[in-house]
Design an enzyme around this catalytic site. Structure first.
Site, PDB file in Angstrom:
ATOM      1  N   CYS A  29       0.834  -1.205   0.000  1.00  0.00           N
ATOM      2  CA  CYS A  29       0.000   0.000   0.000  1.00  0.00           C
ATOM      3  C   CYS A  29       0.865   1.250   0.000  1.00  0.00           C
ATOM      4  CB  CYS A  29      -0.924   0.006   1.218  1.00  0.00           C
ATOM      5  SG  CYS A  29      -1.988   1.465   1.309  1.00  0.00           S
ATOM      6  N   CYS A  46      -0.455   4.047   2.260  1.00  0.00           N
ATOM      7  CA  CYS A  46      -0.150   3.868   3.682  1.00  0.00           C
ATOM      8  C   CYS A  46       1.322   4.127   3.989  1.00  0.00           C
ATOM      9  CB  CYS A  46      -0.494   2.441   4.114  1.00  0.00           C
ATOM     10  SG  CYS A  46      -2.147   1.888   3.675  1.00  0.00           S
ATOM     11  N   ASP A  47       2.224   3.608   3.166  1.00  0.00           N
ATOM     12  CA  ASP A  47       3.641   3.546   3.527  1.00  0.00           C
ATOM     13  C   ASP A  47       4.575   4.334   2.610  1.00  0.00           C
ATOM     14  OD1 ASP A  47       2.908   1.763   5.557  1.00  0.00           O
ATOM     15  OD2 ASP A  47       3.051   0.039   4.217  1.00  0.00           O
TER      16      ASP A  47
END
Length: 307
Positions: free
Chosen positions: A132, A135-136
């Site tokens: 992701c 997300c990261d």
């Protein structure tokens, strides 16, 4: 004993459903076959959840579970293998270890990111391998990263990563993209996105601390090896739901996701679906929690209508 509600899946969406149903005074049983928190529990840092600047995925999951435990949730570490509607308008759930009965069910089984199945992949999750970029991705600001995938998600991730990463190596298995032309054109216009096709990932390299520090690909046409010295690898080759076991009672789209209305209701009254397991456009932590709240509100209304 018949419960008011059974929630299948202990990810953020399922945990939120439990929270709202318990606060509405319902008896709730949570079934989870693996670990509380779902996919978010393996994320070392969560920085996109409103009001919380930074928290680990495991800590967030633990906080959610503690919250519903204090409210009296019942919990069983068990699978759901089959749901059957009974003659007296309840639902019978068969697990690996026992059977359970409830007036309503919320399916919140999530999805699993499709893995590339190369050695060391599992142990590198959170240590250089991610599924992701939303997300990261920000953790690799100013770094070179590698992105594997050829459809819309990979293209969107490439555009996102190009905004703060030094170079984004977009490596595809085939010699074409399977995404929308507008995204393909935008990717090609970004000078720091380097597209390389016909490459198959062969190996992850790690440093002495067990962190990712490189990848080796093989050209499927020339058989030549290519090595990339990167600390971040994003794999975007699809997500896999596990909803076939519910197919008798819910409608699935061609990709296997559960079809619901905006109230999280399925085609069977009393069965709801929330989070990533259902057909939707955005799969994020916050949207999963939103789905869970909506599903619980309407499940409670359904339960009350039975009286």
């Amino acid at each position: 004993m018949i419960k008011d509600l059974i929630v299948i899946g202990g990810g953020p969406s399922g945990l939120t459903s439990c929270l709202y149903a318990l606060r509405a005074g319902k008896s709730v049983l949570l079934l989870e076959k693996e670990n509380i928190g779902g996919q978010i529990s393996i994320s070392p840092r969560v920085e996109n959840f409103p009001s919380i600047k930074k928290i680990s995925g495991m800590e967030l999951a633990n906080n959610l579970f503690e919250q519903i435990s204090d409210l009296g949730v019942e919990f069983e570490l068990d699978s759901c293998n089959k749901i059957t509607k009974t003659d007296h308008n309840t639902f019978w759930i068969e697990g690996d270890f026992s059977c359970y009965e409830a007036k309503a069910v919320i399916v919140a089984t999530g999805v699993k990111h499709r893995h590339i199945n190369v050695p060391k992949e599992q142990e590198l999750i959170g240590h250089g391998v991610s599924y992701c970029a939303v997300c990261d991705g920000a953790f690799y600001k100013g770094e070179d990263v590698c992105l594997i995938g050829d459809a819309n998600t990979a293209l969107q991730y490439a555009i996102l990563l190009s905004g703060y990463c030094n170079k984004v190596y977009l490596n595809t298995l085939f010699d074409k993209f399977f995404g929308d032309d507008i995204l393909v054109n935008e990717v090609k216009a970004k000078p720091n996105i380097i597209i390389q096709q016909n490459l198959n990932l062969e190996e992850f390299y790690t440093d002495e601390k067990g962190e990712l520090n490189g990848l080796r690909f093989k050209d499927t046409k020339t058989q030549q090896d290519y090595k990339f010295d990167v600390k971040g690898c994003f794999i975007a080759i699809g997500q896999v739901p596990d909803n076939q076991k519910f197919a008798d009672l819910v409608e699935l789209n061609p990709n296997g996701f559960i079809i619901t209305n905006e109230n999280m209701q399925t085609k069977t009254p009393g069965i709801f679906a929330s989070g990533d397991c259902r057909e939707k456009a955005v799969r994020q932590l916050t949207t999963a929690c939103g789905d869970g709240a909506i599903a619980a509100v309407y499940a409670c209304r359904y339960i009350d209508s039975l009286k």
